[in-house]
Design a protein around this motif. Structure first.
Motif, PDB file in Angstrom:
ATOM      1  N   VAL A 379       1.115  -1.663   0.162  1.00  0.00           N
ATOM      2  CA  VAL A 379      -0.072  -0.236   0.108  1.00  0.00           C
ATOM      3  C   VAL A 379       0.833   1.271   0.190  1.00  0.00           C
ATOM      4  O   VAL A 379       1.864   1.592   0.863  1.00  0.00           O
ATOM      5  CB  VAL A 379      -0.707  -0.078   1.579  1.00  0.00           C
ATOM      6  N   LEU A 380       0.246   1.689  -0.571  1.00  0.00           N
ATOM      7  CA  LEU A 380       1.502   3.616  -1.168  1.00  0.00           C
ATOM      8  C   LEU A 380       0.280   4.502  -0.563  1.00  0.00           C
ATOM      9  O   LEU A 380      -1.199   4.644  -0.951  1.00  0.00           O
ATOM     10  CB  LEU A 380       1.350   3.743  -2.717  1.00  0.00           C
ATOM     11  N   VAL A 381       1.031   4.271   1.209  1.00  0.00           N
ATOM     12  CA  VAL A 381       0.227   6.161   1.604  1.00  0.00           C
ATOM     13  C   VAL A 381       1.063   7.668   1.121  1.00  0.00           C
ATOM     14  O   VAL A 381       1.924   7.331   1.376  1.00  0.00           O
ATOM     15  CB  VAL A 381       0.547   5.901   3.607  1.00  0.00           C
ATOM     16  N   LEU A 382       0.199   8.191   0.848  1.00  0.00           N
ATOM     17  CA  LEU A 382       0.489   9.394  -0.412  1.00  0.00           C
ATOM     18  C   LEU A 382      -0.418  10.704   0.673  1.00  0.00           C
ATOM     19  O   LEU A 382      -2.139  10.615   1.117  1.00  0.00           O
ATOM     20  CB  LEU A 382      -0.393   8.998  -1.162  1.00  0.00           C
ATOM     21  N   ASN A 383       0.357  11.871   0.990  1.00  0.00           N
ATOM     22  CA  ASN A 383      -0.104  12.919   1.670  1.00  0.00           C
ATOM     23  C   ASN A 383       0.788  14.189   0.779  1.00  0.00           C
ATOM     24  O   ASN A 383       1.509  14.559   0.632  1.00  0.00           O
ATOM     25  CB  ASN A 383       1.138  13.077   3.566  1.00  0.00           C
ATOM     26  N   GLY A 384      -0.747  14.743   0.937  1.00  0.00           N
ATOM     27  CA  GLY A 384      -0.880  16.246  -0.343  1.00  0.00           C
ATOM     28  C   GLY A 384      -0.129  17.458   0.251  1.00  0.00           C
ATOM     29  O   GLY A 384       0.425  17.561   1.794  1.00  0.00           O
ATOM     30  N   PRO A 385      -0.393  18.391  -0.309  1.00  0.00           N
ATOM     31  CA  PRO A 385      -0.091  19.972   0.017  1.00  0.00           C
ATOM     32  C   PRO A 385       0.174  19.986   1.580  1.00  0.00           C
ATOM     33  O   PRO A 385      -1.020  19.872   2.368  1.00  0.00           O
ATOM     34  CB  PRO A 385      -0.855  20.385  -0.735  1.00  0.00           C
ATOM     35  N   ASN A 427       3.979  18.601  -1.720  1.00  0.00           N
ATOM     36  CA  ASN A 427       3.157  19.337  -1.827  1.00  0.00           C
ATOM     37  C   ASN A 427       2.247  20.061  -3.947  1.00  0.00           C
ATOM     38  O   ASN A 427       1.962  20.484  -3.735  1.00  0.00           O
ATOM     39  CB  ASN A 427       3.535  21.054  -1.268  1.00  0.00           C
ATOM     40  N   HIS A 428       3.517  19.325  -4.529  1.00  0.00           N
ATOM     41  CA  HIS A 428       2.855  19.581  -5.646  1.00  0.00           C
ATOM     42  C   HIS A 428       2.228  19.194  -6.426  1.00  0.00           C
ATOM     43  O   HIS A 428       2.196  17.733  -6.042  1.00  0.00           O
ATOM     44  CB  HIS A 428       4.291  19.496  -6.319  1.00  0.00           C
ATOM     45  N   GLU A 429       1.614  19.560  -7.583  1.00  0.00           N
ATOM     46  CA  GLU A 429      -0.094  18.417  -7.546  1.00  0.00           C
ATOM     47  C   GLU A 429       0.744  17.812  -8.894  1.00  0.00           C
ATOM     48  O   GLU A 429       0.611  17.077  -9.081  1.00  0.00           O
ATOM     49  CB  GLU A 429      -0.514  19.762  -8.625  1.00  0.00           C
ATOM     50  N   GLY A 430       0.965  17.966  -9.826  1.00  0.00           N
ATOM     51  CA  GLY A 430       2.530  17.666 -10.401  1.00  0.00           C
ATOM     52  C   GLY A 430       3.397  16.107 -10.352  1.00  0.00           C
ATOM     53  O   GLY A 430       2.590  15.255 -10.337  1.00  0.00           O
ATOM     54  N   GLU A 431       3.993  16.418  -8.742  1.00  0.00           N
ATOM     55  CA  GLU A 431       4.375  15.440  -8.106  1.00  0.00           C
ATOM     56  C   GLU A 431       3.558  14.385  -7.583  1.00  0.00           C
ATOM     57  O   GLU A 431       3.596  13.024  -7.702  1.00  0.00           O
ATOM     58  CB  GLU A 431       5.104  15.670  -6.838  1.00  0.00           C
ATOM     59  N   LEU A 432       2.636  14.467  -7.387  1.00  0.00           N
ATOM     60  CA  LEU A 432       1.670  14.304  -6.965  1.00  0.00           C
ATOM     61  C   LEU A 432       1.537  12.843  -7.618  1.00  0.00           C
ATOM     62  O   LEU A 432       0.727  11.987  -7.284  1.00  0.00           O
ATOM     63  CB  LEU A 432       0.144  14.636  -5.778  1.00  0.00           C
ATOM     64  N   ILE A 433       1.130  13.799  -9.022  1.00  0.00           N
ATOM     65  CA  ILE A 433       0.722  13.217 -10.168  1.00  0.00           C
ATOM     66  C   ILE A 433       1.685  11.779 -10.648  1.00  0.00           C
ATOM     67  O   ILE A 433       1.459  10.491 -10.766  1.00  0.00           O
ATOM     68  CB  ILE A 433       0.203  13.782 -11.572  1.00  0.00           C
ATOM     69  N   ASP A 434       2.561  12.402 -10.806  1.00  0.00           N
ATOM     70  CA  ASP A 434       3.715  11.524 -10.451  1.00  0.00           C
ATOM     71  C   ASP A 434       3.338  10.043  -9.793  1.00  0.00           C
ATOM     72  O   ASP A 434       3.541   8.817 -10.147  1.00  0.00           O
ATOM     73  CB  ASP A 434       5.059  11.782 -10.778  1.00  0.00           C
ATOM     74  N   LEU A 435       3.518  10.313  -8.190  1.00  0.00           N
ATOM     75  CA  LEU A 435       3.748   9.339  -7.591  1.00  0.00           C
ATOM     76  C   LEU A 435       2.910   8.466  -7.628  1.00  0.00           C
ATOM     77  O   LEU A 435       2.820   6.893  -8.024  1.00  0.00           O
ATOM     78  CB  LEU A 435       3.638   9.532  -6.191  1.00  0.00           C
ATOM     79  N   LEU A 436       1.269   8.763  -8.340  1.00  0.00           N
ATOM     80  CA  LEU A 436       0.033   7.712  -8.668  1.00  0.00           C
ATOM     81  C   LEU A 436       0.313   6.991  -9.672  1.00  0.00           C
ATOM     82  O   LEU A 436       0.510   5.701  -9.908  1.00  0.00           O
ATOM     83  CB  LEU A 436      -0.969   8.808  -8.915  1.00  0.00           C
ATOM     84  N   GLN A 437       1.017   7.737 -10.372  1.00  0.00           N
ATOM     85  CA  GLN A 437       1.704   6.319 -11.587  1.00  0.00           C
ATOM     86  C   GLN A 437       2.753   5.906 -11.713  1.00  0.00           C
ATOM     87  O   GLN A 437       2.417   5.227 -12.128  1.00  0.00           O
ATOM     88  CB  GLN A 437       2.101   7.855 -12.621  1.00  0.00           C
ATOM     89  N   ARG A 438       3.873   6.520 -10.889  1.00  0.00           N
ATOM     90  CA  ARG A 438       4.741   5.462 -10.851  1.00  0.00           C
ATOM     91  C   ARG A 438       4.217   4.358 -10.411  1.00  0.00           C
ATOM     92  O   ARG A 438       4.487   3.093  -9.640  1.00  0.00           O
ATOM     93  CB  ARG A 438       5.672   6.542 -10.446  1.00  0.00           C
ATOM     94  N   PHE A 439       3.345   4.392  -8.912  1.00  0.00           N
ATOM     95  CA  PHE A 439       3.241   3.403  -8.125  1.00  0.00           C
ATOM     96  C   PHE A 439       2.079   2.177  -8.408  1.00  0.00           C
ATOM     97  O   PHE A 439       1.626   1.441  -7.252  1.00  0.00           O
ATOM     98  CB  PHE A 439       3.387   3.790  -6.886  1.00  0.00           C
ATOM     99  N   ARG A 440       1.303   3.065  -9.345  1.00  0.00           N
ATOM    100  CA  ARG A 440      -0.075   2.060 -10.025  1.00  0.00           C
ATOM    101  C   ARG A 440       0.176   0.872  -9.713  1.00  0.00           C
ATOM    102  O   ARG A 440      -0.280  -0.317  -9.443  1.00  0.00           O
ATOM    103  CB  ARG A 440      -0.554   2.767 -10.988  1.00  0.00           C
TER     104      ARG A 440
END
Ligand SMILES: NC(=O)c1ccc[n+]([C@@H]2O[C@H](COP(=O)([O-])OP(=O)(O)OC[C@H]3O[C@@H](n4cnc5c(N)ncnc54)[C@H](O)[C@@H]3O)[C@@H](O)[C@H]2O)c1
Ligand SMILES: [Zn+2]
Length: 518
Positions: A379-385, A427-440
Motif C-alpha cells: 500500500v502506498l500512503v500518499l499525503n498531499g499539500p 506539496n505539488h500537484e504534478g508530483e502527486l500525479i507522478d507518484l500515483l502513476q509511478r506506483f500504480r
C-alpha cells in the motif's frame, strides 16, 4: 574517495565495496572514484519495474554529472533469460552505447546477474557497477563476478565470470523489501554464518534467523560480516574450482525442493532453509556432526516460516538423481562437522540420503497453512499539500502529531496486518500525479490524503481515474463540517471510498479495507 567499508582483492584488481545507509545518494561520487580522472562515460542503468518505482529517480539524480539513461524491465526470475538479454543488448547497441560507457545493475540478484552478463558479452566486455538492492543481492549475488541467465533446462546454466568495477549497497533500500524477499536473503546469510562466521551464527541464534526483524545496527554489522564471509571465499577461489563450492551448503536438498515444485511454491531462500535442515540430518550420519549440535542448529532454522508442500520422498530422490547425472554420476555433498567446519563428501550411503529426504518431506508438510497468499499486499500512503506541517499547523483541527509520527504509527499498524507500506508526501500537484502513476503497479492500493487539492484538482481526479489501483481518499478532519468550499470533493467519485474526520484512525480503517480486498 569515500572510503569503502570492504574490498574484494583479486589478482587483477581490487574492487571497492561500499555498504552504507544512504549510499544511493552518493552513487555519483562513488562511481566517479572508480573511473580515471579524464573520462566521463555515459551510463545506462538496468533495473526492474519494482526497483525503478522506488529508487530510479534518486539513482539518476545522484548520477547527474553523467549522461544517464535507464532500461527498465519486469521483475522476477522469469526475466533472467535470452529473450530479455536480447532486448537489452538490442537497445544498448541501437542507442549507441560505447565500449567505454558503463552499465549499472540496480536491483536484486536477477538484475545484477543479467546486467553483469550483458556487460561481459557486449563488445567482448564493458565495465559495470553492481548496486544490489535485496539482502540476497548484497550478501551473495552481487559479490564474486558470477553472471548469467537461466535456460529452460535449468537455472544459471549460461553465464560468465565478469567482475564489476564496484559494489555499492545502500542498506536503507532494504526497508522496502517484501517479507518473503527478506527470508530469501536470510537463508544465504545463515548459510554463510554456518560456514565461516560462528560469531554471526551466535547472533542469529540470539536474535532470529529471519533478518527482517533485526534491529538496525545489528543488521548492518551482520550484513557486513556476511559479505566478508563471501568475499573471503571468492578471494580464495574466484573461479569455483574448490572452496567456492562450499557456498552450496544446504543447496543440494534445497534445489531438489525447487525442482520438485517446479520453482513455483518456494522462494529460493525458503528452499535453502529447509535444505540446510536436511543437510544437518545427513551430517550427523555421514561426518559425525554431534546430534545435540544438529538439534540446536535445527531449532533455530525451524523458526523460519515456509509454505506447506506435499512432496514425496521419491520426488526428492529423483531430483537428486538428476543432479547426480549432471555432475558425472557423483553428488558433492557439502556437510558440516561443526559450525565453521564444512566438508565436501562424495560417498554418502543411499540409505542416509533417503532418511534425510524423509525428514525433509515431514518438514514440508508442516509448512504454514496459508502460504503467504495474502501477505504481500502493498500500500502506498500518499499525503498531499501542507501535511508536512502536521503538528504545527492548526493543531486544533489536524491534531498535534507530526507527519513522521503519523507515518510511523501507520507503518506499525501495517506490519501487524502483514501489509507492506510506503509513505510519500508532496506539496505539488504534478508530483502527486507522478507518484500515483509511478506506483500504480507496485501498490495493491493507495491511501491518499489530497489536502486542499481535494476540492480543485481535476488533474488528480484524471490520474486516479486513469489507474486501476484502488484509491481511498482520507481526511484527518471532517470536511463536511468545515467551510463551504471544503465540502465538495472532486476526487471522491473516482475513489473507492472516502474516510473523513476520523484522524489517524481513518488511515487504519483504509489499510484494513484494502487488506480485506486482497
Ligand atoms: N551471481 C551469483 O553469484 C548469485 C548468487 C546467488 C543468487 N543469484 C541469483 O540471484 C537471483 C535472486 O536474487 P533476488 O532474491 O535478489 O531476486 P530478485 O532480483 O528477483 O528480487 C526479488 C524481488 O524483490 C524486488 N526488489 C528488489 N529490491 C527491492 C527493494 N529494495 N525494495 C522492494 N522490492 C525490491 C524485485 O523487484 C523482485 O520482485 C537468482 O536468479 C539467483 O540465481 C546469483
Ligand atoms: Zn543460493
Amino acid at each position: 574517495m569515500i572510503p569503502p567499508e570492504l574490498q574484494l582483492a583479486l589478482p587483477e584488481r581490487t574492487i571497492p565495496i561500499w555498504v552504507q545507509d544512504g549510499a544511493l545518494s552518493r552513487l555519483g561520487t562513488m562511481v566517479r572514484s572508480v573511473l580515471s580522472e579524464k573520462e566521463t562515460p555515459r551510463i545506462t542503468i538496468l533495473t526492474d519495474e519494482n526497483v525503478a518505482a522506488l529508487y530510479l529517480d534518486e539513482a539518476i539524480n545522484s548520477l547527474k554529472d553523467f549522461h544517464t539513461r535507464a532500461i527498465v524491465f519486469p521483475p522476477g526470475e522469469g526475466e533472467k533469460q535470452f529473450a530479455r538479454l536480447r532486448t537489452i543488448l538490442d537497445e544498448l547497441i541501437s542507442e549507441g552505447f560505447q565500449r567505454s560507457d558503463l552499465l549499472v545493475g540496480l536491483g536484486g540478484g536477477v538484475v545484477t546477474d543479467i546486467c553483469g552478463f550483458a556487460a561481459s558479452i557486449l563488445y567482448r566486455g564493458v565495465r559495470w557497477v553492481a548496486v544490489p538492492t535485496t539482502l540476497l543481492g548484497m550478501s551473495d549475488a552481487a559479490i564474486g563476478g558470477k553472471t548469467g541467465i537461466d535456460h529452460a533446462l535449468g537455472k544459471n546454466l549460461i553465464g560468465t565470470f565478469h567482475q564489476p568495477q564496484a559494489i555499492i549497497a545502500d542498506l536503507d533500500m532494504l526497508k522496502t523489501l517484501p517479507e518473503r524477499e527478506w527470508r530469501s536473503g536470510s537463508a544465504e546469510v545463515a548459510k554463510t554464518a554456518l560456514l565461516s562466521t560462528p560469531e554471526l551464527w551466535q547472533e542469529i541464534q540470539k536474535i532470529s534467523p529471519d533478518f527482517s526483524n533485526w534491529p538496525q545496527e545489528e543488521l548492518q554489522s551482520a550484513i557486513r560480516v556476511a559479505m566478508r564471509g563471501k568475499i573471503d571465499i571468492v578471494e580464495a577461489d574466484e573461479r569455483e574450482q574448490n572452496q567456492r563450492r562450499l557456498l552450496n551448503l544446504g543447496h543440494t536438498f534445497g534445489h531438489a525442493i525447487e525442482v520438485a515444485t517446479n520453482y513455483q511454491a518456494f522462494r529460493h531462500g525458503e528452499a535453502v532453509f529447509l535444505g540446510l535442515r536436511a543437510m544437518l540430518h545427513l551430517s550427523v550420519r555421514a561426518v559425525g556432526l554431534p546430534s545435540e549440535e544438529a538439534h540446536a542448529i535445527d531449532a533455530v532454522l525451524a523458526k523460519v516460516p515456509h509454505p506447506a508442500a506435499e512432496i514425496s520422498i521419491d520426488q526428492i530422490l529423483s531430483a537428486l538423481e538428476h543432479d547426480k547425472k549432471k555432475a558425472h554420476g557423483k553428488l558433492h555433498w557439502i556437510l558440516l562437522k561443526a559450525v565453521e567446519q564444512p566438508v565436501i563428501v562424495d560417498d554418502v550411503k543411499d540409505e542416509w540420503v533417503r532418511e534425510a529426504a524423509e525428514e525433509l518431506v515431514g518438514y514440508l508438510k508442516e509448512g504454514d497453512a496459508a502460504p503467504f497468499g495474502n501477505r504481500l499486499s502493498r500500500v502506498l500512503v500518499l499525503n498531499g499539500p501542507n501535511l508536512n506541517l502536521l503538528g504545527e499547523r492548526e493543531p486544533e483541527v489536524y491534531g498535534s502529531q507530526t507527519l513522521q509520527e503519523l507515518e510511523e504509527k501507520i507503518r506499525r499498524r501495517a506490519e501487524q496486518i502483514d501489509v507492506e507500506i510506503l509513505c510519500r508526501q508532496s506539496n505539488h500537484e504534478g508530483e502527486l500525479i507522478d507518484l500515483l502513476q509511478r506506483f500504480r503497479h507496485w501498490a495493491d492500493g493507495i491511501i491518499f490524503n489530497p489536502g486542499a487539492f481535494t476540492h480543485t484538482s481535476i488533474a488528480l481526479r484524471d490520474a486516479i481515474a486513469a489507474i486501476d489501483t484502488p484509491v481511498i481518499e482520507v481526511h484527518l478532519s471532517d470536511i463536511s463540517k468545515r467551510e463551504d468550499f471544503r465540502r465538495q470533493s472532486v476526487l471522491s467519485p473516482v475513489c473507492v471510498r472516502q474516510i473523513s474526520g476520523k484522524g489517524i484512525s481513518g488511515y487504519f480503517e483504509a489499510l484494513e479495507f484494502l487488506a480485506e480486498q486482497k
